[in-house]
Every structure is written in structure tokens, then in C-alpha cells.
Design a protein around this motif. Structure first.
Motif, mmCIF file in Angstrom:
data_model
loop_
_atom_site.group_PDB
_atom_site.id
_atom_site.type_symbol
_atom_site.label_atom_id
_atom_site.label_comp_id
_atom_site.label_asym_id
_atom_site.label_seq_id
_atom_site.Cartn_x
_atom_site.Cartn_y
_atom_site.Cartn_z
ATOM 1 N N ALA A 139 0.821 -1.212 0.000
ATOM 2 C CA ALA A 139 0.000 0.000 0.000
ATOM 3 C C ALA A 139 0.854 1.261 0.000
ATOM 4 C CB ALA A 139 -0.931 0.007 1.211
ATOM 5 N N GLY A 140 2.166 1.097 0.168
ATOM 6 C CA GLY A 140 3.063 2.245 0.224
ATOM 7 C C GLY A 140 3.226 2.811 1.616
ATOM 8 N N ALA A 141 2.565 2.215 2.602
ATOM 9 C CA ALA A 141 2.666 2.682 3.981
ATOM 10 C C ALA A 141 3.899 2.075 4.646
ATOM 11 C CB ALA A 141 1.403 2.314 4.759
ATOM 12 N N ALA A 142 4.219 2.574 5.841
ATOM 13 C CA ALA A 142 5.349 2.068 6.609
ATOM 14 C C ALA A 142 4.850 1.094 7.661
ATOM 15 C CB ALA A 142 6.092 3.222 7.284
ATOM 16 N N VAL A 143 5.469 -0.076 7.729
ATOM 17 C CA VAL A 143 5.043 -1.077 8.703
ATOM 18 C C VAL A 143 5.900 -0.937 9.958
ATOM 19 C CG1 VAL A 143 6.563 -2.892 7.764
ATOM 20 C CG2 VAL A 143 4.517 -3.507 9.064
ATOM 21 N N VAL A 144 5.225 -1.012 11.119
ATOM 22 C CA VAL A 144 5.899 -0.821 12.408
ATOM 23 C C VAL A 144 5.565 -2.018 13.301
ATOM 24 C CG1 VAL A 144 6.310 0.756 14.327
ATOM 25 C CG2 VAL A 144 5.508 1.670 12.130
ATOM 26 N N PRO A 145 6.351 -3.096 13.223
ATOM 27 C CA PRO A 145 6.085 -4.273 14.063
ATOM 28 C C PRO A 145 6.634 -4.064 15.465
ATOM 29 C CG PRO A 145 7.966 -4.692 12.643
ATOM 30 C CD PRO A 145 7.498 -3.295 12.324
ATOM 31 N N LEU A 146 5.787 -4.264 16.469
ATOM 32 C CA LEU A 146 6.204 -4.001 17.847
ATOM 33 C C LEU A 146 6.380 -5.293 18.629
ATOM 34 C CD1 LEU A 146 3.960 -0.940 18.810
ATOM 35 C CD2 LEU A 146 6.222 -0.971 17.725
ATOM 36 N N ASN A 147 7.324 -5.255 19.542
ATOM 37 C CA ASN A 147 7.586 -6.370 20.446
ATOM 38 C C ASN A 147 6.401 -6.524 21.394
ATOM 39 O OD1 ASN A 147 8.522 -8.111 22.436
ATOM 40 N ND2 ASN A 147 10.555 -7.185 22.519
ATOM 41 N N THR A 148 5.782 -7.692 21.415
ATOM 42 C CA THR A 148 4.584 -7.894 22.238
ATOM 43 C C THR A 148 4.896 -7.955 23.727
ATOM 44 O OG1 THR A 148 4.793 -10.298 21.956
ATOM 45 C CG2 THR A 148 3.366 -9.116 20.399
ATOM 46 N N SER A 149 6.178 -8.047 24.097
ATOM 47 C CA SER A 149 6.526 -8.184 25.511
ATOM 48 C C SER A 149 6.848 -6.859 26.188
ATOM 49 C CB SER A 149 7.727 -9.132 25.669
ATOM 50 O OG SER A 149 8.891 -8.574 25.097
ATOM 51 N N VAL A 150 6.787 -5.733 25.457
ATOM 52 C CA VAL A 150 7.127 -4.453 26.072
ATOM 53 C C VAL A 150 6.032 -4.022 27.046
ATOM 54 C CG1 VAL A 150 8.482 -3.706 24.081
ATOM 55 C CG2 VAL A 150 6.056 -3.091 24.220
#
Length: 323
Positions: free
Chosen positions: A82-93
Motif C-alpha cells: 500500500a506504500g505505507a510504513a510497517v511498524v512491528p512491535l515487540n509484544t513483551s514491552v
């Protein structure tokens, strides 16, 4: 003299081409789930089309707070298409870091596994920029109030590849540091930088079209992105584990004939301590990358004695130059 001049395709186009060339071959595996390259392409195109229909495209950040799943890999590449930026986050934070990272990246969309949705309940009032909340639920389950069902949302969109023209300097992803010296810091990678990074690693780590790559770390991790992107470029197969378990990892290596994997030193230590390390068939392994922290010499020696000269150490994956 005639010259053929064409730009190298960026990551979303690589996926589309792999589907064109190897459509029926298996691209993704998890438990008893298998996706062909064509199914992978169609799922990511639906996600991209649904995002674009929601006004989400270039310059927009999409947060993923997800446990390991095929849907997470599909979401990563759907966002990129889609041209967007993906931001995968650590689920343990902790929740404070979750709030900080979601605000810092300016997220307008959050995609979360159902078990993590409740963590955002107390944060929504301080995240007014998020306009779309999507929950990935098990089959038959309904999302919590205020969340849309990810699967229904995705499947309402067409499976045609979106006509999005990406630029080399468009933001591909934001990977957050561990935050050991304070709040996590976001490291921004552009599409061209990310592609060049993956090409360099694919060559150094001996990826090829017959590779079978096992991911046992969280898919938010830049270490996992080594496995994912290098396999994408090579046209191999990605095997995803829900979490790391030493015995199950050893079983998966034999069952799926795994050739490549990316790990941290603690995982190698756990594998050495497992009874299956001496008993299981590990002959398919061709390249095991270890990074994240220094690897003790005694662990390195024992691993090489068992699997041969197929252990490679790397440092500086996220913030700096690879060494």
C-alpha cells in the motif's frame, strides 16, 4: 550498442514476481497451514487494497502488535504494497513503551492479535491519531468492542495487485530498539536501503531458491526480517514457529528439511541442552545466522562440531553497518 536499463524491483514487486514465477509452490508454512506464493500474493494485495480504500498509503504508519502467524507476514507485506510504513512491535514491552512507540511513529492503523487488543483499551484516549483498529481473531471469534475483524476487513477487498508506485526513499519500516538504555528508539529503513540490506545478507548467508527458512523469534524482530526478506528474494519457503521451543525446533528442522535459520545465542544454548540435539536429523542445515549478543566460544565450538561449518555471526543488523 543497445542497453537494457531497468531499476531493480522493490520488495512488494519482488513478491508479485515470485507469485508469477512460482505461484503453486509453497511460500509459507505454520503448523498445518500452508500458503502458496499465489495465495501469499493475493492475501497481501487484499490487505493493501483495503488500506488504500481507508485512505492509508504513502507516509502513513501501521503498527502491528501480533504473535507469530502467517497473518502477520501477510500484514507486513500488505502494508508495504500500500506504500505505507510497517511498524512491528515487540509484544513483551510494557504498556508505557507500547504507548510511546505508537505515538512516536504517528500510527493511524493498529493491527493486533486478539489476545493483545486489551492492552490498548486504556491507551486509546491518548492515541487520537489511530483511526483504524483491526483485530486478528481465531476462526469463529468476534473482536472486542471498538475493533474490526481483520479477516472480514481484508476479504472485503479485491485481490488485484494495487498500482502503487514506490520510490526508493519511501519509508519501508520502523524497527524499535530494545530500550535497554531508556525508551525504545525507532530506526527508519527506506525501501531501497532495506532491499540492498537484504541482497547483501542473502549472498552472505548463502540463500538460494531451494532454501527452507525457519523463524523461531518474534516476527517483529529485525533478526526475523533477515530470514523473511532473504527467503523472499531467493523464492524459497518460510516456516514460522509460534514461539521458540528447543525440542520442537529440532523436530521442525528434520520434518521440514530446514536449510536456514536466524537465532540469538541463548537459543543455541537451549538447543545444546536439549536431548534432541544429538538425536535429531540436522543434516539439512546449510546456514545458521547468530546475532544479537556475543556468542560464547564454547557454544560456538559445540554447534560447529554438530552441524559443520554452517554457523555465521553478524552484528549491527538494525542501527548500523552489518559486520
Amino acid at each position: 550498442m543497445a542497453w537494457f536499463d531497468a531499476d531493480a524491483p522493490l520488495l512488494p514487486e519482488v513478491l508479485t514476481r515470485q507469485a508469477r514465477w512460482h505461484g503453486r509452490q509453497t511460500a509459507l508454512v505454520m503448523d498445518d497451514q500452508r500458503r502458496s506464493w499465489q495465495q501469499f500474493e493475493e492475501a497481501t494485495s487484499r490487505i493493501a487494497q483495503a488500506l488504500l480504500a481507508s485512505g492509508v498509503g504513502r507516509g502513513v504508519s501501521v503498527v502491528l502488535l501480533m504473535t507469530n502467524s502467517l497473518e502477520m507476514i501477510e500484514a507486513i507485506f500488505g502494508v508495504l504494497k500500500a506504500g505505507a510504513a510497517v511498524v512491528p512491535l515487540n509484544t513483551s514491552v510494557p504498556d508505557a513503551a507500547l504507548q510511546s512507540m505508537t505515538l512516536d511513529c504517528g500510527a493511524r492503523v493498529v493491527v493486533a492479535s486478539g489476545e493483545h487488543c486489551a492492552r490498548y483499551a486504556a491507551l486509546r484516549d491518548v492515541l487520537p491519531g489511530v483511526q483504524l483498529w483491526l483485530s486478528v481473531e481465531p476462526a469463529g471469534a468476534e473482536p472486542a468492542p471498538g475493533w474490526q475483524d481483520f479477516t472480514r476487513w481484508r476479504d472485503s477487498a479485491p485481490a488485484t495487485t494495487p498500482a502503487v508506485e514506490l520510490r526508493d526513499d519511501d519509508v519501508c519500516n520502523i524497527i524499535y530498539s530494545s530500550g535497554t538504555t531508556g525508551l525504545p528508539k525507532g530506526i527508519v529503513h527506506t525501501h531501497r536501503r532495506r532491499l540492498d540490506w537484504a541482497y547483501d545478507l542473502a549472498l552472505a548467508l548463502r540463500y538460494h531458491s531451494g532454501c527452507v527458512t525457519l523463524c523461531t523469534l518474534g516476527l517483529y524482530s529485525n533478526i526475523s526480517w533477515v530470514s523473511i526478506l532473504c527467503t523472499l528474494l531467493a523464492g524459497g519457503r518460510i516456516v514460522v514457529a509460534r514461539s521458540f521451543d528447543a525440542e520442537e525446533t529440532l523436530a521442525l528442522i528434520g520434518r521440514e528439511h530446514v536449510t536456514h535459520s536466524s537465532v540469538v545465542p541463548l537459543q543455541l544454548q537451549r538447543l545444546l541442552e536439549s536431548p534432541g540435539f544429538r538425536q535429531r536429523d540436522l543434516s539439512s542445515l546449510q546456514s545458521v545466522m547468530c546475532c544479537g549478543s556475543p556468542l560464547p566460544l564454547v557454544v560456538k565450538q559445540r554447534v560447529i562440531e554438530r552441524i559443520g561449518p554452517h554457523l555465521i555471526e553478524l552484528y549491527g543488523l538494525t542501527e548500523g553497518v552489518i559486520t
